[in-house]
Design an enzyme around this catalytic site. Sequence first.
Site, PDB file in Angstrom:
ATOM      1  N   GLU A 151       0.839  -1.203   0.000  1.00 43.97           N
ATOM      2  CA  GLU A 151       0.000   0.000   0.000  1.00 43.97           C
ATOM      3  C   GLU A 151       0.875   1.254   0.000  1.00 43.97           C
ATOM      4  O   GLU A 151       2.073   1.201   0.266  1.00 43.97           O
ATOM      5  CB  GLU A 151      -0.921   0.029   1.234  1.00 43.97           C
ATOM      6  CG  GLU A 151      -2.193  -0.793   1.104  1.00 43.97           C
ATOM      7  CD  GLU A 151      -3.274  -0.096   0.279  1.00 43.97           C
ATOM      8  OE1 GLU A 151      -2.986   0.973  -0.295  1.00 43.97           O
ATOM      9  OE2 GLU A 151      -4.388  -0.631   0.206  1.00 43.97           O
ATOM     10  N   ASN A 201     -10.699   4.814   1.884  1.00 43.76           N
ATOM     11  CA  ASN A 201      -9.574   4.773   0.959  1.00 43.76           C
ATOM     12  C   ASN A 201      -9.671   5.966   0.014  1.00 43.76           C
ATOM     13  O   ASN A 201     -10.492   6.866   0.198  1.00 43.76           O
ATOM     14  CB  ASN A 201      -9.589   3.458   0.156  1.00 43.76           C
ATOM     15  CG  ASN A 201      -8.717   2.380   0.763  1.00 43.76           C
ATOM     16  OD1 ASN A 201      -7.548   2.610   1.056  1.00 43.76           O
ATOM     17  ND2 ASN A 201      -9.276   1.199   0.959  1.00 43.76           N
ATOM     18  N   ASP A 256     -10.067   1.438  -4.364  1.00 45.50           N
ATOM     19  CA  ASP A 256      -9.053   1.357  -3.308  1.00 45.50           C
ATOM     20  C   ASP A 256      -8.268   2.668  -3.276  1.00 45.50           C
ATOM     21  O   ASP A 256      -8.855   3.740  -3.223  1.00 45.50           O
ATOM     22  CB  ASP A 256      -8.163   0.134  -3.537  1.00 45.50           C
ATOM     23  CG  ASP A 256      -7.569  -0.425  -2.246  1.00 45.50           C
ATOM     24  OD1 ASP A 256      -7.239   0.376  -1.353  1.00 45.50           O
ATOM     25  OD2 ASP A 256      -7.426  -1.648  -2.138  1.00 45.50           O
TER      26      ASP A 256
END
Length: 301
Positions: A16, A153, A205
């Site tokens: 991430e 997100n 995301d």
Amino acid sequence: MTTAKAIASSRDRVGECPVWSVAENALYWVDIEGRQIRRWSPASDAVQSWTLPERVGCIALTPAVGRIVAAMETGVYVVQLGEAPAVQLDCLVAVTHPAPGMRFNDGRCDAQGRFWISTMVMDMGLASPLGGLYCLDEIGLSPARLDGLITPNGLAFSPDGATAYVSDSHPSVQKIWAFDFDAVSGELARRRLFVDMLPLPGRPDGAAVDAEGCYWICANDAGLVHRFDPQGQLLASLEVPVAKPSMCAFGGANLDVLYVASIQPGTVDPAAPGLNGAVFALQPGVRGLPEPVFSRFPMSL
């Protein structure tokens, strides 16, 4: 547009928060479940890794090379990265979550140097709407600016700083919202639906915005990165060779490379060969903007 290529041999469990450092000509990112901060330099093609004592959801650069701000499970920390794996942590601010089993998740700095960070219940199967969006600046960590989120997100800001974006990745939500953003006060206003991704492939995301003001978001579970114009119209979908791209960021010497982190599916053996968990690079034909750094340290320091 070029084919996505893995930039290194490292594989993350939950890759991430890629962040490009213009000062270092290097890419930083995290492996949340691996409790790692990683750094890759195109000049050396080498990956350095630092292990942290907690899961780290997101990071932000600071004006000092090698000093990172990391939002973790129990708080936000200044992380001094020495020669890998040497690392030193100092707590900037502790957090009291509304329930056990929570951590920070997505995060990004605005152009004024504030660090915007979200929280979530780690067990997504609970679909618990206890997640929120917070802001860290010289005052400290704010109360939740947004609440009722399950898996927040997609944090990003338009090039002119007038619009902020937030998504909720949970399968029951899959929405992206836009807000009017007051750069001086840091206030969010006029929440409206930007994109409903339920009819589209993938869950929304992590995200980035390019220099033309278009919004790029990883379509988790679909192996795509979508590009939307400022009105929320889908312009393009770029493929990556894994199912679960997680967050993207512009980088490279000309900020014309899109870096995409990814997640290893829970159904796949982490030791299995393949590209799941890799970070990819592709050239989408547009440039990004330099990533802002965190500069609004709490006055209590």
